[in-house]
Scaffold this motif. Structure first.
Motif, short mmCIF file in Angstrom:
data_model
loop_
_atom_site.label_atom_id
_atom_site.label_comp_id
_atom_site.label_asym_id
_atom_site.label_seq_id
_atom_site.Cartn_x
_atom_site.Cartn_y
_atom_site.Cartn_z
N VAL A 73 87.49 -99.07 91.65
CA VAL A 73 88.27 -99.48 92.82
C VAL A 73 88.92 -100.81 92.49
CG1 VAL A 73 88.24 -100.08 95.26
CG2 VAL A 73 86.72 -98.29 94.41
N PHE A 75 91.25 -103.88 93.93
CA PHE A 75 91.61 -104.51 95.20
C PHE A 75 92.99 -105.15 95.06
CE2 PHE A 75 87.03 -104.25 95.11
CZ PHE A 75 86.75 -103.71 96.36
N SER A 82 88.10 -105.84 90.20
CA SER A 82 87.82 -104.41 90.34
C SER A 82 86.32 -104.18 90.29
CB SER A 82 88.47 -103.63 89.20
OG SER A 82 89.86 -103.79 89.23
N THR A 99 93.63 -100.93 98.53
CA THR A 99 92.91 -100.60 97.31
C THR A 99 93.61 -99.48 96.54
OG1 THR A 99 91.56 -99.01 98.54
CG2 THR A 99 90.65 -101.23 98.26
#
Length: 113
Positions: A73, A75, A82, A99
């Protein structure tokens, strides 16, 4: 199952999650699909799944536990480092975070929102 009754036992890995293609405007790479099942709407508990690929999203306030799969993920806003997701990861997201989810192996999480 659509509701989690008091004292009920549900296997997060066995909940049927109907998947739909991610809307084209959110697709970053591949052809990911997502879906979720509410287990208890009053408490905001459910199971969410995403197949391999990448998509952008705007988050809601939630805490989740990854039960299967792997992903990264990123941001976008706010710009944060991440995170790598794998089974057992516990994450808190705040509403409004932008995201990008890159799923390598179908990701399944149990969330509380």
């Amino acid at each position: 199952m659509s509701e989690l009754d008091a004292g009920a036992l549900i296997s997060a890995g066995e909940v049927e999650v109907p998947l739909v293609p991610v809307p084209p405007a959110q697709v970053v790479a591949g052809s990911p699909s997502t879906g979720s099942v509410d287990l208890d709407e009053d408490m905001g508990i459910g199971v969410w799944e995403m197949t391999p690929g990448a998509m952008s999203d705007v988050e809601i306030d939630e805490v989740f536990v990854v039960v299967a799969g792997s992903a990264t993920v990123e941001f976008v806003d706010p710009a944060l480092p991440s995170i790598e997701l794998e089974a057992g990861a516990i994450v808190r997201l705040e509403g409004g975070m932008r995201t990008v989810w890159t799923v390598r192996e179908t990701l399944r999480k149990v969330y509380l929102a």
